[in-house]
Design an enzyme around this catalytic site. Sequence first.
Site, PDB file in Angstrom:
ATOM      1  N   ASP A   1       0.846  -1.194   0.000  1.00  0.00           N
ATOM      2  CA  ASP A   1       0.000   0.000   0.000  1.00  0.00           C
ATOM      3  C   ASP A   1       0.889   1.254   0.000  1.00  0.00           C
ATOM      4  OD1 ASP A   1      -2.470   1.320   0.196  1.00  0.00           O
ATOM      5  OD2 ASP A   1      -2.377   1.383   2.385  1.00  0.00           O
TER       6      ASP A   1
ATOM      7  N   ALA B   1     -11.263   5.085   3.362  1.00  0.00           N
ATOM      8  CA  ALA B   1     -12.686   4.724   3.331  1.00  0.00           C
ATOM      9  C   ALA B   1     -13.266   4.314   4.688  1.00  0.00           C
ATOM     10  CB  ALA B   1     -12.895   3.599   2.313  1.00  0.00           C
TER      11      ALA B   1
ATOM     12  N   ASP C   1       2.625   4.952  -5.349  1.00  0.00           N
ATOM     13  CA  ASP C   1       1.944   6.228  -5.097  1.00  0.00           C
ATOM     14  C   ASP C   1       2.897   7.395  -5.334  1.00  0.00           C
ATOM     15  OD1 ASP C   1       0.628   8.439  -4.252  1.00  0.00           O
ATOM     16  OD2 ASP C   1       0.305   7.761  -2.187  1.00  0.00           O
TER      17      ASP C   1
ATOM     18  N   HIS D   1      -9.380   5.319  -1.358  1.00  0.00           N
ATOM     19  CA  HIS D   1      -8.557   5.301  -0.136  1.00  0.00           C
ATOM     20  C   HIS D   1      -9.283   6.090   0.951  1.00  0.00           C
ATOM     21  CE1 HIS D   1      -4.526   3.717  -1.386  1.00  0.00           C
ATOM     22  NE2 HIS D   1      -5.202   3.687  -2.517  1.00  0.00           N
TER      23      HIS D   1
ATOM     24  N   GLU E   1      -1.827   6.162  -8.212  1.00  0.00           N
ATOM     25  CA  GLU E   1      -2.734   7.184  -7.652  1.00  0.00           C
ATOM     26  C   GLU E   1      -2.578   8.494  -8.404  1.00  0.00           C
ATOM     27  OE1 GLU E   1      -3.099   7.432  -3.365  1.00  0.00           O
ATOM     28  OE2 GLU E   1      -3.460   9.600  -3.433  1.00  0.00           O
TER      29      GLU E   1
ATOM     30  N   ASP F   1      -8.230   0.909   6.996  1.00  0.00           N
ATOM     31  CA  ASP F   1      -7.205   0.690   8.011  1.00  0.00           C
ATOM     32  C   ASP F   1      -7.690   1.214   9.367  1.00  0.00           C
ATOM     33  OD1 ASP F   1      -4.963   0.399   9.541  1.00  0.00           O
ATOM     34  OD2 ASP F   1      -3.635   1.588   8.301  1.00  0.00           O
TER      35      ASP F   1
ATOM     36  N   ASN G   1     -10.375   0.808   0.569  1.00  0.00           N
ATOM     37  CA  ASN G   1      -9.239   0.685   1.507  1.00  0.00           C
ATOM     38  C   ASN G   1      -9.632   1.045   2.938  1.00  0.00           C
ATOM     39  OD1 ASN G   1      -7.667   0.183  -0.748  1.00  0.00           O
ATOM     40  ND2 ASN G   1      -6.032   1.537  -0.077  1.00  0.00           N
TER      41      ASN G   1
HETATM   42  O1  G3H Z   1      -2.904   4.732   4.076  1.00  0.00           O
HETATM   43  C1  G3H Z   1      -2.072   4.366   4.891  1.00  0.00           C
HETATM   44  C2  G3H Z   1      -2.369   3.367   5.929  1.00  0.00           C
HETATM   45  O2  G3H Z   1      -3.335   3.798   6.819  1.00  0.00           O
HETATM   46  C3  G3H Z   1      -1.095   2.885   6.575  1.00  0.00           C
HETATM   47  O3  G3H Z   1      -0.718   3.582   7.725  1.00  0.00           O
HETATM   48  O4  G3H Z   1       1.738   4.045   7.552  1.00  0.00           O
HETATM   49  O5  G3H Z   1       0.631   3.903   9.771  1.00  0.00           O
HETATM   50  O6  G3H Z   1       0.999   1.843   8.390  1.00  0.00           O
HETATM   51  P1  G3H Z   1       0.755   3.327   8.411  1.00  0.00           P
HETATM   52  P1  13P Z   2      -8.479   4.876   6.447  1.00  0.00           P
HETATM   53  O1  13P Z   2      -7.503   5.674   7.254  1.00  0.00           O
HETATM   54  O2  13P Z   2      -9.725   5.651   6.167  1.00  0.00           O
HETATM   55  O3  13P Z   2      -8.768   3.543   7.025  1.00  0.00           O
HETATM   56  O4  13P Z   2      -7.803   4.619   5.001  1.00  0.00           O
HETATM   57  C1  13P Z   2      -6.885   3.573   4.804  1.00  0.00           C
HETATM   58  C2  13P Z   2      -6.210   3.617   3.477  1.00  0.00           C
HETATM   59  O5  13P Z   2      -6.581   4.327   2.565  1.00  0.00           O
HETATM   60  C3  13P Z   2      -5.052   2.726   3.305  1.00  0.00           C
HETATM   61  O6  13P Z   2      -4.435   2.908   2.076  1.00  0.00           O
HETATM   62 ZN    ZN Z   3      -4.440   4.938   1.353  1.00  0.00          ZN
END
Ligand code: G3H
Ligand code: 13P
Ligand code: ZN
Length: 305
Positions: A82, A211, A104, A209, A134, A254, A252
């Site tokens: 990602d 979402a 990206d 993204h 992206e 997270d 997406n």
């Molecule tokens: O879009 C990014 C994700 O939420 C990943 O977050 O860099 O803290 O693993 P992170």
């Molecule tokens: P959220 O922070 O809304 O869950 O988005 C996650 C994301 O886009 C990961 O690429």
């Molecule tokens: Zn993202």
Amino acid sequence: MALVNPKSFLLKARKNQKGICAFNTVNLETMEAIISAAEQTNTSIIVQVSEGAIKYAGLDNIVSIAKNFSKKYKIDFALNLDHGSSFEICKQCIDAGFTMVMLDLSKKSFEENVTETAKLVKYAHKKNVFVEAELGKLFGKEDLVENIESVFTDPVKAKEFIEKTNVDALAISVGTSHGAYKLKFVDGLKQDIIKQIAKDNKDTILVLHGASHIDLDTVEKINKLGGKLKSTSGISLEDEILAIQNGITKINIDSDLRLAYTYGVRKFLKENGEVFDIRNITKAGTTEIKEECIKKINYFSKLEK
Ligand code: G3H
Ligand code: 13P
Ligand code: ZN
């Protein structure tokens, strides 16, 4: 059944106006929660890791865990990088066994984004790996990619980008942002942009993204259990369902999984003051993640036409 290139299940979902969930993970336990939710709902999903998650868990560990789960579980799933920030990191992931990568370069120039994405697509397709890029900028924090302004994706540029790169999937900026403190647009997501890009690019998977819904009840429950989350906001389910009907396929998520985990662990520790076994504490978090994934899969992948 297997760790697969997601192309066929994504194209099938696009044709049937359904969403495919792409869930972020950082370790063995959260990856298993996500894959077992896919298994239980009999629905293919994408498991994805950021560069930060790779630094945290180790590239080879992530691939080995995913491969082992692909033997343990029957459901097909993909492993995606990602927000990869360079051709080199995407190549490393492809060579290590990922079945999908995202490059990206949305904060670079259009020309550089085209050149590097086209180079990656050539490399990846030879190895049967699916590629996401992206275009447009999301407001907020992205892993190693910071943007300070929101710039919606221009449909004319999107068409040109797809033609020049032959990329499989495109993340577009239509009003979402990353994390728990999302920017709010009074008129919701830019559905007209989604519709236009989908109409112009029938074989390309469009990605949303940022979402996460950021459920206010969950946030309140976390705060009642001692959390100190600030006032949060997310994307409404109605907006996302409309986005899928208008042409978005990959969703997406997270932050919602992080909130679910935090709630599970806080609740468990409050109610079980005597327990200090790491396995029990972690399990309380991953059980909530699994439930959250099942809920999302049921919302987006089981949508009626
Ligand atoms: O879009 C990014 C994700 O939420 C990943 O977050 O860099 O803290 O693993 P992170
Ligand atoms: P959220 O922070 O809304 O869950 O988005 C996650 C994301 O886009 C990961 O690429
Ligand atoms: Zn993202």
